[in-house]
Design a protein around this motif. Sequence first.
Motif, short mmCIF file in Angstrom:
data_model
loop_
_atom_site.label_atom_id
_atom_site.label_comp_id
_atom_site.label_asym_id
_atom_site.label_seq_id
_atom_site.Cartn_x
_atom_site.Cartn_y
_atom_site.Cartn_z
N GLY A 1 0.83 -1.20 0.00
CA GLY A 1 0.00 0.00 0.00
C GLY A 1 0.86 1.25 0.00
N LEU A 2 1.90 1.25 0.86
CA LEU A 2 2.79 2.41 0.93
C LEU A 2 3.47 2.67 -0.40
CD1 LEU A 2 4.09 4.51 2.77
CD2 LEU A 2 5.89 2.89 3.21
N LEU A 3 3.97 1.59 -1.02
CA LEU A 3 4.69 1.73 -2.28
C LEU A 3 3.75 2.21 -3.38
CD1 LEU A 3 7.43 1.23 -3.54
CD2 LEU A 3 6.69 -1.05 -4.11
N ARG A 4 2.57 1.59 -3.45
CA ARG A 4 1.61 1.93 -4.49
C ARG A 4 1.17 3.39 -4.37
NH1 ARG A 4 0.82 0.22 -9.05
NH2 ARG A 4 0.00 -1.84 -8.75
N LEU A 5 0.93 3.82 -3.11
CA LEU A 5 0.46 5.19 -2.94
C LEU A 5 1.59 6.18 -3.15
CD1 LEU A 5 -1.89 4.62 0.07
CD2 LEU A 5 -2.56 5.21 -2.22
N SER A 6 2.84 5.75 -2.92
CA SER A 6 3.94 6.69 -3.11
C SER A 6 4.13 7.00 -4.59
CB SER A 6 5.23 6.14 -2.53
OG SER A 6 5.78 5.19 -3.40
N PHE A 7 3.68 6.08 -5.48
CA PHE A 7 3.79 6.35 -6.91
C PHE A 7 2.91 7.53 -7.32
CE2 PHE A 7 4.96 1.69 -7.58
CZ PHE A 7 6.30 2.00 -7.56
N LEU A 8 1.88 7.84 -6.49
CA LEU A 8 1.01 8.96 -6.83
C LEU A 8 1.78 10.28 -6.83
CD1 LEU A 8 -2.15 8.25 -4.67
CD2 LEU A 8 -1.76 7.68 -7.03
N PHE A 9 2.84 10.35 -6.01
CA PHE A 9 3.51 11.63 -5.83
C PHE A 9 4.73 11.78 -6.74
CE2 PHE A 9 1.71 10.15 -1.84
CZ PHE A 9 0.76 11.13 -1.65
N GLY A 10 4.92 10.85 -7.62
CA GLY A 10 6.10 10.91 -8.47
C GLY A 10 6.91 9.65 -8.32
N ASP A 11 7.89 9.48 -9.19
CA ASP A 11 8.53 8.18 -9.31
C ASP A 11 9.31 7.75 -8.08
OD1 ASP A 11 7.66 6.96 -11.48
OD2 ASP A 11 9.20 7.68 -12.84
N SER A 12 10.22 8.61 -7.60
CA SER A 12 11.03 8.16 -6.47
C SER A 12 10.77 9.06 -5.27
CB SER A 12 12.51 8.17 -6.84
OG SER A 12 12.86 9.46 -7.26
N PHE A 13 9.46 9.21 -4.94
CA PHE A 13 9.10 10.12 -3.85
C PHE A 13 9.58 9.57 -2.51
CE2 PHE A 13 6.23 12.11 -0.82
CZ PHE A 13 6.28 13.42 -1.25
N LEU A 14 9.54 8.25 -2.36
CA LEU A 14 9.93 7.64 -1.09
C LEU A 14 11.37 7.96 -0.74
CD1 LEU A 14 8.38 4.09 -1.09
CD2 LEU A 14 7.88 5.93 0.46
N ALA A 15 12.21 8.12 -1.78
CA ALA A 15 13.63 8.31 -1.53
C ALA A 15 14.04 9.77 -1.57
CB ALA A 15 14.43 7.55 -2.57
N SER A 16 13.08 10.70 -1.80
CA SER A 16 13.47 12.10 -1.91
C SER A 16 13.96 12.64 -0.57
CB SER A 16 12.30 12.93 -2.43
OG SER A 16 11.20 12.74 -1.59
N ASP A 17 13.60 11.94 0.51
CA ASP A 17 14.13 12.31 1.82
C ASP A 17 14.58 11.02 2.48
OD1 ASP A 17 13.56 15.02 3.64
OD2 ASP A 17 14.07 13.21 4.74
N SER A 18 15.59 11.08 3.34
CA SER A 18 16.10 9.81 3.85
C SER A 18 15.36 9.34 5.10
CB SER A 18 17.59 9.94 4.16
OG SER A 18 17.82 11.08 4.91
N VAL A 19 14.17 9.92 5.40
CA VAL A 19 13.44 9.54 6.61
C VAL A 19 13.13 8.05 6.63
CG1 VAL A 19 11.28 9.80 7.85
CG2 VAL A 19 12.39 11.79 6.92
N LEU A 20 12.57 7.54 5.50
CA LEU A 20 12.15 6.15 5.48
C LEU A 20 13.33 5.22 5.69
CD1 LEU A 20 9.60 4.47 5.12
CD2 LEU A 20 10.25 4.16 2.77
N MET A 21 14.49 5.62 5.09
CA MET A 21 15.67 4.78 5.22
C MET A 21 16.11 4.73 6.68
SD MET A 21 19.23 5.20 3.28
CE MET A 21 19.82 6.41 4.43
#
Lengths: 487, 111
Positions: free
Chosen positions: A265-285
């Motif tokens: 769900g997280l991955l699928r919804l992150s695609f809504l905001f652009g291709d590599s939105f999850l990695a634009s900030d290192s919080v998730l990492m």
Amino acid sequence: MSELLVGMVITPLISAFLLSLTAVSHRVPHTVMMRIRNTFSVLALTALVIQLLLLAPRVLSGEVVTYTLGGWTPFMGIALRLDALSFMVAAVSVVVSFLGMVYSFSYMEHIRGLGKYDAFYFLMVAGIMGVLLTRDIFNMYVFFEILSISVYILITTGEKKENYRASLKYLILGSVSSAFFLFAVGITYAITGSLNMDHIAQVMPAIMEEDPFPVYIIFSLILGSMGVKSGLVPLHFWLPDAHSMAPSPVSALLSGIVLKISIYGLLRLSFLFGDSFLASDSVLMIVGVVTVVVGSVLALVQKDLKRMLAYSSISQVGLIMTGLGIGTDLAVQGALFHVVNHALMKSGLFLCAGVIIHQSRSREISRISGVSPGMALCFVILSLGIVGVPPLNGFSSKLVILYGAVEAHYTSVAGVIVLASVLSCGYYFRVVQSVLTPRKWKRTYNPPVPWTMSFPVYFLTAVCVFLGVFPLLGLSVAELAILVGGG
Amino acid sequence: MSLHLVNGITIGIVLFLIGVFGCMTQRNLIKIVLCLDIMFLGLILFFVGLGYTEGGTAPILGGYSVYVDPLPQTLMLTTVVVELSVTSLALALAIRVYEQYKTLDIEEVRT
């Protein structure tokens, strides 16, 4: 052909309601009823497998299968879509839920109201398939709720007092996280005027350029909500209770599949905001790395076998999140492959733990005894897989994530992952040692293991070894999933 | 400035936050379930407020120029059903917990 997508949600849903009829009081003898119920569940799950297999050639050639419900235009109505990303998770979910069902034929036999258990099991499968296929974010919320409510009920089927406590704890946190998700859906509707994912993804870049603030709020709400559901570290405290108290087949489904559905769900919804939105900030990492470390350290001190496995799940979910957070193609590919691998390995381990607990009549790691050789072998192989020893599947996905981390110049992250693997040796080998040591005290009567309980474990172990020997199979599907799923 | 601050959206958000706060701070199980309710009711109000247009009518038959967005309201019918089932399940579990532990205080419901 694309009508099959509706079938994939409808089949478990109808089976759930038909199976609930077997729970009402009736004059049919118990054994006959049980046979009817088992045959019906196997038929329903076989139908699901056949539908997936029919769609597999089209999806794996990179095509996207879409079906709009009721023939409404996608902007107005609800669309279902199967692409390589959802296919990958759906295939694993169907396989694991099939094996879990076979396992519970004998494991859950003594539970009262078995019709209730079967009905909610299928309702949970319906929720899983719904979340994977839908393209409408409100619909996704509804399917998440179907999934969560059936899981709360399945946890209580053990009918001990810890079950009720764990279920209630999960229910309260799960509802708060669902409310966060619903709030995010509301804000999304307010700023984009649509609930369809394709449409939102089209409108989102313009909104991001104009005023990114509401988008950040939406994403934080989604991350918080999915973080609770997948047990990221500051929000993980419901997980060990729920996963260790549930009956073993349900634990396998919870750790193997339900956690992965939140990650999906997280991955699928992150695609809504652009291709590599999850990695634009290192919080998730960073959160992922903290989760890996905390999960491993807490797993080290556990005395209860299933609780130890639950904490190990937390640490592995952290590893997947780290991969997604690094965000290079290689790391995400490894993380997706690890989603599949961990689902297979951890459900195998939980099913195996069910047999081990059944045989040694104790949940404590130090009191395990009288494990049959086949089960011991399976447990050792699956543990080695989680630790990441070369010829097994856990090794290849971990290696790809590590390689991705080093390639993106996060060497310290790679170091922490390796350290966590060493720690996982610590807690798995403690169990392995306990399983393999012959006990001094007298062998009492050794309860027999019916084939329905041993077959799923052997099957999952075989799949893990197979994927370990041919890792490119899984990796190419994961690569395709990134390529197609992003659109 | 009184015209736009008191509306469904702001009150909905405030109720939602009150509900979340209550879920985190209350110790009584029944009160926690009530806070879950307050949280979802706030969200329902928020959604209905999103679709509201001043002076709008329900878009059922023709003959209107300004109408209320019906989509959030239909969504909220679903949410009401979901919330009802969550609440009833939570209360049923609370009864079982009370039977087993003889208390509703979550601090005492240990082991």
